[in-house]
Design an enzyme around this catalytic site. Structure first.
Site, mmCIF file in Angstrom:
data_model
loop_
_atom_site.group_PDB
_atom_site.id
_atom_site.type_symbol
_atom_site.label_atom_id
_atom_site.label_comp_id
_atom_site.label_asym_id
_atom_site.label_seq_id
_atom_site.Cartn_x
_atom_site.Cartn_y
_atom_site.Cartn_z
ATOM 1 C CE LYS A 139 -75.598 75.114 -70.882
ATOM 2 N NZ LYS A 139 -76.171 76.252 -71.590
ATOM 3 C CE LYS B 99 -73.891 78.308 -78.573
ATOM 4 N NZ LYS B 99 -74.174 78.719 -77.201
HETATM 5 C C1 0XW Z 1 -72.932 75.696 -73.524
HETATM 6 N N1 0XW Z 1 -73.178 75.589 -74.937
HETATM 7 C C2 0XW Z 1 -72.188 76.292 -75.680
HETATM 8 C C3 0XW Z 1 -73.104 74.161 -75.263
HETATM 9 C C4 0XW Z 1 -74.475 73.622 -75.350
HETATM 10 O O1 0XW Z 1 -74.686 72.994 -76.561
HETATM 11 C C5 0XW Z 1 -75.365 74.824 -75.238
HETATM 12 C C6 0XW Z 1 -74.534 76.009 -75.346
HETATM 13 C C7 0XW Z 1 -75.126 77.225 -74.656
HETATM 14 O O2 0XW Z 1 -74.422 78.145 -74.269
HETATM 15 O O3 0XW Z 1 -76.353 77.302 -74.499
HETATM 16 MG MG MG Z 2 -76.588 79.312 -73.902
#
Ligand code: 0XW
Ligand code: MG
Length: 366
Positions: free
Chosen positions: A265, A163
């Site tokens: 997702k 991140k």
């Molecule tokens: C949505 N998130 C923060 C949680 C998952 O672990 C992946 C990540 C993303 O933004 O890719």
């Molecule tokens: Mg992401």
């Protein structure tokens, strides 16, 4: 079979470790909405949507009113054939993919249970024995992130999401990418995710400072156009996440040449039915897929695993065991990661057993 009842619970999820992203977004405390679709046969289907504040154009309190709005179409309908039911829901209420995702998930669970087949069998059949999971590393100090990567690598993880963007200073992101890349050594996949939090200028400066490294950039900016600019200015491969959320944006990301990989997702696209179609497009385009959900516990994890297990290995980059990051476990028999990989439930439908005691009293019944 007829749908007779929609029962919803609010289950707060807590991350095991603090989880920071760019722009102050956090997954520390997130509310999950759980749906059980009841039928006149006694079969039940389960769905889950968990909102990260500020992550999608959606919020968790919007979920129940949207489900209530769709309830008249659902109650009395035959749940077998989720695509047909979702088609009617889409005609009734445009948009709201996050609220459609948990309905669609529960319909697929019911359809699998009625057929007495695991969901992966209905989604094309088992294509892989098990799937790689990536490990997502919270945006903290670079050396701390490298230590987390080492711990995960010691547990067998070979793919790392780093991140980025929690500081004003873009150079901290350069250090994060360098620290994790060097800690895990050559071979593993390392990618840095800004969650839309960078300007094209910042992301380009970071990317050019690490352009000699084997790293991928994920969703640096808020638009596909800016991401395409960063992709061509840095020469680094790119994963799209937030801005690839339906079929037109998948096509756009590919056409603009900035979608080496993509996050499919469930609640971003609107459920299994839409991702099933998105997956075919990614296979045709040669886009590497991360099949997962935004956040959640065992129900969203199980749904992701069935989609991932029925995806040809050549297109599947990884999946996400969201149940690894949060408590409580909602279905304790859902698979967990082992040596950096994860299997898929074998029972009918989602193949998991929801623990009623964890859910508590229902929040809404329609
Ligand atoms: C949505 N998130 C923060 C949680 C998952 O672990 C992946 C990540 C993303 O933004 O890719
Ligand atoms: Mg992401």
């Amino acid at each position: 079979m007829k749908i007779t009842k929609l029962t919803l619970w609010d289950v707060p999820l807590t991350a095991h470790e603090t989880y920071y992203m760019a722009d102050g977004k956090t997954c520390d405390d997130t509310p999950s909405v759980i749906l059980c679709i009841g039928t006149d046969t006694g079969l039940q289907g389960w769905g889950e949507y968990c909102a990260i504040p500020g992550y999608l154009p959606a919020y968790w309190r919007g979920t129940v009113p949207a489900v209530e709005e769709m309830a008249p179409v659902l109650l009395g309908a035959d749940p077998i054939g989720p695509a047909a039911v979702m088609n009617r829901l889409n005609a009734h209420l445009q948009g709201h993919p996050y609220a459609k995702s948990l309905i669609d998930m529960a319909l697929w669970d019911l359809t699998g249970k009625a057929a007495n087949l695991p969901l992966y069998a209905l989604l094309g059949g088992r294509m892989v024995a098990d799937m790689p999971v990536y490990h997502s590393i919270t945006c903290v100090a670079p050396d701390e992130m490298a230590r987390m990567a080492r711990d995960a690598q010691d547990q067998g993880i070979t793919q790392f999401q780093v991140k980025l963007g929690a500081d004003v200073d873009w150079q901290a992101d350069v250090e994060r990418l360098k620290a994790v890349r060097s800690e895990v050594g050559p071979g593993p996949l390392v990618y840095g995710d800004w969650n839309c939090g960078a300007s094209a200028l910042e992301a380009t400066r970071v990317g050019r400072a690490v352009s000699d490294l084997d790293v991928m950039l994920e969703q640096p900016c808020a638009t596909i156009e800016e991401c395409a600019h960063v992709r061509s200015a840095t020469g680094l491969p790119m994963k799209l996440d937030e801005t690839a959320h339906d079929i037109p944006t998948l096509l756009e990301g590919h056409t603009r040449g900035c979608m080496d990989a993509v996050a499919l997702k469930l609640s971003k696209f609107g459920g299994i039915t839409v991702i099933r179609a998105a997956r075919e497009i990614c296979l045709a385009q040669g886009t590497q897929m991360c099949i997962e959900d935004c956040w959640g516990s065992d129900i969203t994890t199980a749904a992701s695993l069935h989609l991932a297990a029925s995806t040809p290995a050549r297109g599947l980059m990884n999946t996400c065991d969201l149940n690894h990051y949060v408590a409580p476990r909602i279905a304790p028999d859902a698979p967990v990661r082992q040596d950096g990989r994860i299997g898929v439930p074998e029972g009918p439908g989602l193949g998991i057993t929801v623990d009623d005691a964890v859910l508590g009293a229902p929040a809404h019944i329609f």
